[in-house]
Scaffold this motif. Structure first.
Motif, PDB file in Angstrom:
ATOM      1  N   LYS A 140       0.760  -1.065   0.128  1.00 19.62           N
ATOM      2  CA  LYS A 140       0.570   0.005   0.544  1.00 19.62           C
ATOM      3  C   LYS A 140       0.407   1.095  -0.484  1.00 19.62           C
ATOM      4  O   LYS A 140       0.508   2.037  -0.298  1.00 19.62           O
ATOM      5  N   GLU A 141       1.738   1.141   0.444  1.00 18.65           N
ATOM      6  CA  GLU A 141       2.470   2.387   0.999  1.00 18.65           C
ATOM      7  C   GLU A 141       3.250   2.676  -0.621  1.00 18.65           C
ATOM      8  O   GLU A 141       3.583   3.888  -0.853  1.00 18.65           O
ATOM      9  N   ILE A 142       3.811   1.690  -0.966  1.00 17.52           N
ATOM     10  CA  ILE A 142       4.295   1.644  -2.443  1.00 17.52           C
ATOM     11  C   ILE A 142       3.808   2.060  -3.801  1.00 17.52           C
ATOM     12  O   ILE A 142       4.037   3.389  -4.015  1.00 17.52           O
ATOM     13  N   GLU A 143       2.135   1.557  -3.674  1.00 21.00           N
ATOM     14  CA  GLU A 143       1.324   2.089  -4.135  1.00 21.00           C
ATOM     15  C   GLU A 143       1.129   3.595  -4.162  1.00 21.00           C
ATOM     16  O   GLU A 143       0.670   4.646  -5.235  1.00 21.00           O
ATOM     17  N   ILE A 144       0.829   4.555  -3.203  1.00 22.73           N
ATOM     18  CA  ILE A 144       0.790   5.648  -2.908  1.00 22.73           C
ATOM     19  C   ILE A 144       1.885   6.297  -3.435  1.00 22.73           C
ATOM     20  O   ILE A 144       2.153   7.591  -4.000  1.00 22.73           O
ATOM     21  N   ALA A 145       3.193   6.255  -3.213  1.00 22.26           N
ATOM     22  CA  ALA A 145       4.007   6.172  -3.746  1.00 22.26           C
ATOM     23  C   ALA A 145       4.535   7.217  -4.824  1.00 22.26           C
ATOM     24  O   ALA A 145       4.530   8.351  -5.996  1.00 22.26           O
ATOM     25  N   VAL A 146       3.923   5.626  -5.859  1.00 20.70           N
ATOM     26  CA  VAL A 146       4.262   6.020  -6.927  1.00 20.70           C
ATOM     27  C   VAL A 146       2.899   6.820  -7.919  1.00 20.70           C
ATOM     28  O   VAL A 146       2.956   7.465  -8.133  1.00 20.70           O
ATOM     29  N   LYS A 147       1.843   6.886  -6.931  1.00 19.59           N
ATOM     30  CA  LYS A 147       0.656   7.824  -7.054  1.00 19.59           C
ATOM     31  C   LYS A 147       0.867   9.167  -7.227  1.00 19.59           C
ATOM     32  O   LYS A 147       0.410  10.365  -7.555  1.00 19.59           O
ATOM     33  N   THR A 183      11.635   9.868  -4.911  1.00 18.41           N
ATOM     34  CA  THR A 183      12.906   9.236  -4.055  1.00 18.41           C
ATOM     35  C   THR A 183      12.513   8.329  -2.403  1.00 18.41           C
ATOM     36  O   THR A 183      12.772   7.576  -2.063  1.00 18.41           O
ATOM     37  N   ARG A 184      10.626   8.974  -2.775  1.00 18.34           N
ATOM     38  CA  ARG A 184      10.336   7.503  -1.405  1.00 18.34           C
ATOM     39  C   ARG A 184      10.025   6.676  -2.108  1.00 18.34           C
ATOM     40  O   ARG A 184      10.284   5.360  -0.876  1.00 18.34           O
ATOM     41  N   LEU A 185       9.881   6.296  -3.566  1.00 22.63           N
ATOM     42  CA  LEU A 185       9.947   5.557  -4.116  1.00 22.63           C
ATOM     43  C   LEU A 185      10.411   4.667  -3.780  1.00 22.63           C
ATOM     44  O   LEU A 185      11.273   3.316  -3.807  1.00 22.63           O
ATOM     45  N   ARG A 186      11.762   5.045  -4.411  1.00 19.03           N
ATOM     46  CA  ARG A 186      13.121   3.838  -4.064  1.00 19.03           C
ATOM     47  C   ARG A 186      13.595   3.546  -2.328  1.00 19.03           C
ATOM     48  O   ARG A 186      13.966   2.859  -2.587  1.00 19.03           O
ATOM     49  N   ILE A 187      13.271   4.488  -1.633  1.00 15.85           N
ATOM     50  CA  ILE A 187      13.460   4.411  -0.218  1.00 15.85           C
ATOM     51  C   ILE A 187      12.978   2.420  -0.111  1.00 15.85           C
ATOM     52  O   ILE A 187      12.895   2.474   1.492  1.00 15.85           O
ATOM     53  N   LEU A 188      11.308   2.928  -0.075  1.00 13.07           N
ATOM     54  CA  LEU A 188       9.981   1.728   0.292  1.00 13.07           C
ATOM     55  C   LEU A 188      10.882   0.902  -0.798  1.00 13.07           C
ATOM     56  O   LEU A 188      10.637  -0.455  -0.108  1.00 13.07           O
ATOM     57  N   ILE A 189      11.305   0.389  -1.424  1.00 11.55           N
ATOM     58  CA  ILE A 189      11.491  -0.670  -2.467  1.00 11.55           C
ATOM     59  C   ILE A 189      12.938  -0.629  -1.599  1.00 11.55           C
ATOM     60  O   ILE A 189      13.210  -2.191  -1.399  1.00 11.55           O
ATOM     61  N   LYS A 233       2.933  -2.021 -10.256  1.00  7.27           N
ATOM     62  CA  LYS A 233       2.324  -1.363 -11.080  1.00  7.27           C
ATOM     63  C   LYS A 233       0.277  -1.260 -10.819  1.00  7.27           C
ATOM     64  O   LYS A 233      -0.088  -1.062 -12.265  1.00  7.27           O
ATOM     65  N   ARG A 234      -0.161  -1.329  -9.982  1.00  5.36           N
ATOM     66  CA  ARG A 234      -1.598  -1.414  -9.528  1.00  5.36           C
ATOM     67  C   ARG A 234      -1.403  -0.315  -9.237  1.00  5.36           C
ATOM     68  O   ARG A 234      -3.014   0.075  -9.528  1.00  5.36           O
ATOM     69  N   ALA A 235      -0.777   0.815  -9.245  1.00  6.80           N
ATOM     70  CA  ALA A 235      -0.484   1.941  -9.178  1.00  6.80           C
ATOM     71  C   ALA A 235      -0.817   2.857  -9.876  1.00  6.80           C
ATOM     72  O   ALA A 235      -1.237   3.940 -10.462  1.00  6.80           O
ATOM     73  N   THR A 236      -0.392   1.920 -11.191  1.00 11.83           N
ATOM     74  CA  THR A 236      -0.492   3.028 -12.041  1.00 11.83           C
ATOM     75  C   THR A 236      -1.944   2.885 -13.181  1.00 11.83           C
ATOM     76  O   THR A 236      -1.879   3.572 -14.243  1.00 11.83           O
ATOM     77  N   GLU A 237      -2.837   1.569 -12.646  1.00  8.37           N
ATOM     78  CA  GLU A 237      -3.936   1.345 -13.879  1.00  8.37           C
ATOM     79  C   GLU A 237      -4.690   2.337 -13.242  1.00  8.37           C
ATOM     80  O   GLU A 237      -5.010   2.784 -12.612  1.00  8.37           O
ATOM     81  N   LYS A 238      -5.782   2.263 -14.786  1.00  8.83           N
ATOM     82  CA  LYS A 238      -6.271   3.558 -14.164  1.00  8.83           C
ATOM     83  C   LYS A 238      -7.467   3.242 -12.787  1.00  8.83           C
ATOM     84  O   LYS A 238      -8.372   4.063 -12.253  1.00  8.83           O
ATOM     85  N   ASP A 239      -8.329   2.052 -12.646  1.00  2.98           N
ATOM     86  CA  ASP A 239      -8.947   1.467 -12.021  1.00  2.98           C
ATOM     87  C   ASP A 239      -8.127   1.181 -10.642  1.00  2.98           C
ATOM     88  O   ASP A 239      -9.300   0.807  -9.487  1.00  2.98           O
ATOM     89  N   ALA A 240      -7.516   1.631 -10.300  1.00  5.36           N
ATOM     90  CA  ALA A 240      -6.118   1.787  -9.234  1.00  5.36           C
ATOM     91  C   ALA A 240      -6.926   2.080  -7.655  1.00  5.36           C
ATOM     92  O   ALA A 240      -7.848   3.410  -7.636  1.00  5.36           O
ATOM     93  N   ALA A 241      -7.165   1.444  -6.922  1.00  5.96           N
ATOM     94  CA  ALA A 241      -7.369   2.416  -5.466  1.00  5.96           C
ATOM     95  C   ALA A 241      -6.751   3.443  -5.688  1.00  5.96           C
ATOM     96  O   ALA A 241      -5.433   3.257  -4.985  1.00  5.96           O
ATOM     97  N   ASP A 242      -6.994   4.235  -4.481  1.00  8.62           N
ATOM     98  CA  ASP A 242      -6.808   5.618  -3.929  1.00  8.62           C
ATOM     99  C   ASP A 242      -6.848   5.497  -1.979  1.00  8.62           C
ATOM    100  O   ASP A 242      -7.368   6.482  -2.003  1.00  8.62           O
ATOM    101  N   TYR A 243      -6.070   5.145  -2.372  1.00 10.14           N
ATOM    102  CA  TYR A 243      -4.623   5.059  -0.850  1.00 10.14           C
ATOM    103  C   TYR A 243      -4.528   6.295   0.069  1.00 10.14           C
ATOM    104  O   TYR A 243      -4.390   7.606  -1.002  1.00 10.14           O
ATOM    105  N   LYS A 244      -5.372   6.624   0.932  1.00 14.03           N
ATOM    106  CA  LYS A 244      -5.118   7.950   1.407  1.00 14.03           C
ATOM    107  C   LYS A 244      -4.647   7.428   3.226  1.00 14.03           C
ATOM    108  O   LYS A 244      -4.216   6.833   3.800  1.00 14.03           O
TER     109      LYS A 244
END
Length: 241
Positions: free
Chosen positions: A28-35, A45-51, A69-80
């Protein structure tokens, strides 16, 4: 070793016991960083650290790639990212970090856990002042580096706790220094093993065995929720100095 050792020990024990949930929460944290910053780790930077964090937790590479990949899809969940604060049993302050795509569900669940365990969910700011918001980095030295000289250099970046260890160096600093420290380590050629945000209680309360058990019950219920990323509290652990 002070607060840093206590935090690391508690953090590792929790993760070793709940690896599947750790992978879900890191995803989830990775998805938030990608978005927020895009899927290119070299520019995010944030994504790199999370990886790096995922690698340190032995999270399979395929899991990381699926999260990106999930974070880049159109129907990706919008995590807050939402923080909840309150008091558990015996007046122990709790700060709960979540990543959720449904705040109504998450707040209802968190409130239920507090109520069932004899606690009360509070308002924003009700206990946050009882925790220092820190960033913590673990990194490996680049060549022959004098730890004392390195510590002096890093103090100028805001570092206030410095721990040389056999497998690397761990430093703590105010969270506001996260970006500056990350950039400095990158520029100097240090290998960042992990970097994250932590909340360290400014004071802890000692409880007897029965009191600890009631607090641990609430911690367990919160950590079992997939929306919960981190749980912090002000109970003194029995092995703390």
């Amino acid at each position: 070793m002070g607060r840093a050792f206590e935090y690391r020990k508690a953090r590792k024990m929790k993760r070793w016991g709940h690896m599947a949930r750790v992978f879900t929460k890191l995803g989830k944290e990775i998805e938030i960083a990608v978005k927020a910053g895009g899927p290119d780790a070299s520019a995010n930077t944030r994504l790199r650290i999370l990886i790096q964090n995922a690698k340190a937790e032995n999270m399979p590479k395929e899991n990381v790639e699926r999260a990106i990949k999930r974070a880049t899809e159109k129907d990706a969940a919008d995590y807050k990212e939402v923080i909840y604060e309150g008091y558990g049993p015996n007046g122990i302050a709790f700060l709960v970090e979540t990543a959720t795509d449904n705040t109504n569900r998450t707040v209802a669940n968190v409130r239920m856990y507090f109520n069932k365990c004899g606690g009360t969910l509070g308002n924003s700011g009700s206990v946050g002042f009882m925790f220092d918001h820190k960033c913590v980095f673990k990194f490996k030295s680049a060549g022959d580096v004098d730890p004392e000289e390195l510590e002096l250099e890093m103090i100028d970046l805001g570092v206030d706790e410095f721990y040389p260890e056999e497998d690397g160096i761990t430093v703590y600093a105010p969270y506001e220094s996260f970006g500056a420290i990350q950039k400095w380590l990158d520029d100097k050629g240090f290998e960042i093993v992990s970097g994250e945000s932590v909340r360290i209680p400014t004071d802890v309360k000692e409880l007897d065995a029965e009191g600890r058990e009631s607090v641990e019950k609430l911690v367990e219920k919160l950590e079992e929720d997939d929306d919960v990323v981190n749980v912090y509290h002000t109970m003194k652990e029995p092995d703390e100095e």
